[in-house]
Design a protein around this motif. Sequence first.
Motif, PDB file in Angstrom:
ATOM      1  N   UNK A 197     -98.098 -28.225  -3.083  1.00 22.16           N
ATOM      2  CA  UNK A 197     -97.515 -26.964  -3.553  1.00 22.16           C
ATOM      3  C   UNK A 197     -96.351 -27.217  -4.507  1.00 22.16           C
ATOM      4  N   UNK A 198     -96.570 -28.162  -5.427  1.00 22.96           N
ATOM      5  CA  UNK A 198     -95.582 -28.454  -6.457  1.00 22.96           C
ATOM      6  C   UNK A 198     -95.987 -27.759  -7.760  1.00 22.96           C
ATOM      7  N   UNK A 199     -95.173 -27.982  -8.795  1.00 19.81           N
ATOM      8  CA  UNK A 199     -95.415 -27.328 -10.068  1.00 19.81           C
ATOM      9  C   UNK A 199     -96.739 -27.712 -10.696  1.00 19.81           C
ATOM     10  N   UNK A 200     -97.389 -26.697 -11.302  1.00 19.43           N
ATOM     11  CA  UNK A 200     -98.675 -26.944 -11.954  1.00 19.43           C
ATOM     12  C   UNK A 200     -98.701 -26.413 -13.382  1.00 19.43           C
ATOM     13  N   UNK A 201     -97.713 -25.627 -13.764  1.00 18.46           N
ATOM     14  CA  UNK A 201     -97.723 -25.045 -15.109  1.00 18.46           C
ATOM     15  C   UNK A 201     -96.333 -24.533 -15.446  1.00 18.46           C
ATOM     16  N   UNK A 202     -96.178 -24.156 -16.708  1.00 11.93           N
ATOM     17  CA  UNK A 202     -94.914 -23.601 -17.192  1.00 11.93           C
ATOM     18  C   UNK A 202     -95.161 -22.182 -17.678  1.00 11.93           C
ATOM     19  N   UNK A 203     -94.393 -21.249 -17.176  1.00  7.09           N
ATOM     20  CA  UNK A 203     -94.454 -19.853 -17.588  1.00  7.09           C
ATOM     21  C   UNK A 203     -93.216 -19.533 -18.423  1.00  7.09           C
ATOM     22  N   UNK A 204     -93.432 -19.006 -19.624  1.00  8.43           N
ATOM     23  CA  UNK A 204     -92.315 -18.624 -20.496  1.00  8.43           C
ATOM     24  C   UNK A 204     -92.253 -17.111 -20.564  1.00  8.43           C
ATOM     25  N   UNK A 205     -91.138 -16.540 -20.138  1.00  6.39           N
ATOM     26  CA  UNK A 205     -90.917 -15.096 -20.200  1.00  6.39           C
ATOM     27  C   UNK A 205     -89.590 -14.837 -20.885  1.00  6.39           C
ATOM     28  N   UNK A 206     -89.649 -14.474 -22.164  1.00  8.88           N
ATOM     29  CA  UNK A 206     -88.417 -14.270 -22.901  1.00  8.88           C
ATOM     30  C   UNK A 206     -87.601 -15.536 -22.966  1.00  8.88           C
ATOM     31  N   UNK A 207     -86.390 -15.503 -22.410  1.00  9.53           N
ATOM     32  CA  UNK A 207     -85.518 -16.675 -22.401  1.00  9.53           C
ATOM     33  C   UNK A 207     -85.689 -17.532 -21.144  1.00  9.53           C
ATOM     34  N   UNK A 208     -86.600 -17.144 -20.270  1.00  9.63           N
ATOM     35  CA  UNK A 208     -86.766 -17.873 -19.014  1.00  9.63           C
ATOM     36  C   UNK A 208     -87.958 -18.823 -19.095  1.00  9.63           C
ATOM     37  N   UNK A 209     -87.758 -20.024 -18.550  1.00 10.26           N
ATOM     38  CA  UNK A 209     -88.810 -21.031 -18.457  1.00 10.26           C
ATOM     39  C   UNK A 209     -88.987 -21.332 -16.975  1.00 10.26           C
ATOM     40  N   UNK A 210     -90.160 -20.993 -16.443  1.00  9.13           N
ATOM     41  CA  UNK A 210     -90.363 -20.970 -15.003  1.00  9.13           C
ATOM     42  C   UNK A 210     -91.512 -21.908 -14.623  1.00  9.13           C
ATOM     43  N   UNK A 211     -91.249 -22.798 -13.682  1.00  9.74           N
ATOM     44  CA  UNK A 211     -92.299 -23.654 -13.138  1.00  9.74           C
ATOM     45  C   UNK A 211     -93.086 -22.830 -12.127  1.00  9.74           C
ATOM     46  N   UNK A 212     -94.417 -22.836 -12.266  1.00  3.91           N
ATOM     47  CA  UNK A 212     -95.261 -22.085 -11.338  1.00  3.91           C
ATOM     48  C   UNK A 212     -96.247 -23.021 -10.660  1.00  3.91           C
ATOM     49  N   UNK A 213     -96.640 -22.642  -9.459  1.00  7.66           N
ATOM     50  CA  UNK A 213     -97.639 -23.385  -8.703  1.00  7.66           C
ATOM     51  C   UNK A 213     -98.761 -22.463  -8.287  1.00  7.66           C
ATOM     52  N   UNK A 214     -99.586 -22.900  -7.344  1.00  7.11           N
ATOM     53  CA  UNK A 214    -100.738 -22.107  -6.933  1.00  7.11           C
ATOM     54  C   UNK A 214    -100.354 -20.823  -6.211  1.00  7.11           C
ATOM     55  N   UNK A 215     -99.143 -20.772  -5.671  1.00  9.76           N
ATOM     56  CA  UNK A 215     -98.707 -19.562  -4.968  1.00  9.76           C
ATOM     57  C   UNK A 215     -97.665 -18.775  -5.753  1.00  9.76           C
ATOM     58  N   UNK A 216     -97.525 -19.094  -7.039  1.00  8.18           N
ATOM     59  CA  UNK A 216     -96.615 -18.312  -7.867  1.00  8.18           C
ATOM     60  C   UNK A 216     -95.410 -19.103  -8.348  1.00  8.18           C
ATOM     61  N   UNK A 217     -94.337 -18.403  -8.579  1.00  5.59           N
ATOM     62  CA  UNK A 217     -93.132 -18.996  -9.166  1.00  5.59           C
ATOM     63  C   UNK A 217     -92.460 -19.949  -8.188  1.00  5.59           C
ATOM     64  N   UNK A 218     -91.976 -21.062  -8.731  1.00  2.33           N
ATOM     65  CA  UNK A 218     -91.295 -22.065  -7.907  1.00  2.33           C
ATOM     66  C   UNK A 218     -89.801 -22.137  -8.245  1.00  2.33           C
ATOM     67  N   UNK A 219     -89.507 -22.344  -9.526  1.00  2.00           N
ATOM     68  CA  UNK A 219     -88.098 -22.450  -9.905  1.00  2.00           C
ATOM     69  C   UNK A 219     -87.950 -22.255 -11.410  1.00  2.00           C
ATOM     70  N   UNK A 220     -86.742 -21.920 -11.825  1.00  2.00           N
ATOM     71  CA  UNK A 220     -86.425 -21.804 -13.251  1.00  2.00           C
ATOM     72  C   UNK A 220     -85.990 -23.173 -13.780  1.00  2.00           C
ATOM     73  N   UNK A 221     -86.309 -23.436 -15.040  1.00  2.00           N
ATOM     74  CA  UNK A 221     -85.816 -24.624 -15.717  1.00  2.00           C
ATOM     75  C   UNK A 221     -84.646 -24.255 -16.603  1.00  2.00           C
ATOM     76  N   UNK A 222     -83.650 -25.118 -16.653  1.00  5.37           N
ATOM     77  CA  UNK A 222     -82.492 -24.906 -17.513  1.00  5.37           C
ATOM     78  C   UNK A 222     -82.735 -25.665 -18.822  1.00  5.37           C
ATOM     79  N   UNK A 223     -83.122 -24.963 -19.862  1.00  5.07           N
ATOM     80  CA  UNK A 223     -83.364 -25.581 -21.155  1.00  5.07           C
ATOM     81  C   UNK A 223     -82.225 -25.282 -22.107  1.00  5.07           C
ATOM     82  N   UNK A 224     -82.036 -26.171 -23.061  1.00  4.33           N
ATOM     83  CA  UNK A 224     -80.974 -26.004 -24.043  1.00  4.33           C
ATOM     84  C   UNK A 224     -81.303 -24.845 -24.969  1.00  4.33           C
ATOM     85  N   UNK A 225     -80.315 -24.071 -25.319  1.00  6.22           N
ATOM     86  CA  UNK A 225     -80.509 -22.966 -26.256  1.00  6.22           C
ATOM     87  C   UNK A 225     -79.432 -23.003 -27.306  1.00  6.22           C
ATOM     88  N   UNK A 226     -79.813 -22.784 -28.557  1.00  6.71           N
ATOM     89  CA  UNK A 226     -78.826 -22.744 -29.630  1.00  6.71           C
ATOM     90  C   UNK A 226     -78.025 -21.458 -29.602  1.00  6.71           C
TER      91      UNK A 226
END
Length: 227
Positions: A197-226
């Motif tokens: 039940x670890x990350x399997x994909x990346x979901x991008x929603x606006x400014x949010x980058x979210x790791x998702x697995x088979x049961x849904x959202x797992x955690x947000x990623x902190x990416x650099x933004x200009x």
Amino acid sequence: QIYWLFYKLQQEAEDAGGRVTMLLGNHEPMEFSGDMRYATPKYEKLAKKLGIEYRDLFGPSSELGRWIASWNTIGIIGRDLFVHAGLGGDFYRWNIPAATVNRRMSDVIFMRNKERKAVSDTLGFLYGSYGPIWYRGLVVDKEKYRPVQADTLDMILDRFGVEHMIVGHTIFEDVTTFHDGRLVDVNVDNRVNMEKQLGRALLVEGDRYIVVGDKGRIRDLALRSKG
């Protein structure tokens, strides 16, 4: 079967007003050129029964072959650049526009690897170890991979007018960020990560980058933004 699934999903998405975009990786050109190292044996047996070469199952006269040949190698959506393996210092020095990369990679996709190299030095580079479908130096620091320097990555991102690069190719235990949040590698061992039940994909929603697995959202990623 997986290609036909995405072929179907692409049409269904278009009918629903959405879009599925596929990107070229290293395995398609390998098998198109007759490199069988990672091919599933049952398809080679099928080709033999049909009296053709394995590579002709996906040849330019086939529907799957024509479809795969239409894929881009580099995709840019908003502030993100997507590419199978990565772009490093060698790519920056070649200074090839994304549209040119996409066109030239597709032009020779049905050739054998030696034939591609013979066409031009540019194609030799693009299909080579430090080109966009093979380069590992963004995520691996061994010298043989020519690891990218931080300022070079910034220059590549600036050249394409993006803030992040999102890659696959090199497998990690989870969806992982590198270079202070400028790079995300989304390639994982899918069977293992499904079971754990670890990350399997990346979901991008606006400014949010979210790791998702088979049961849904797992955690947000902190990416650099200009911004």
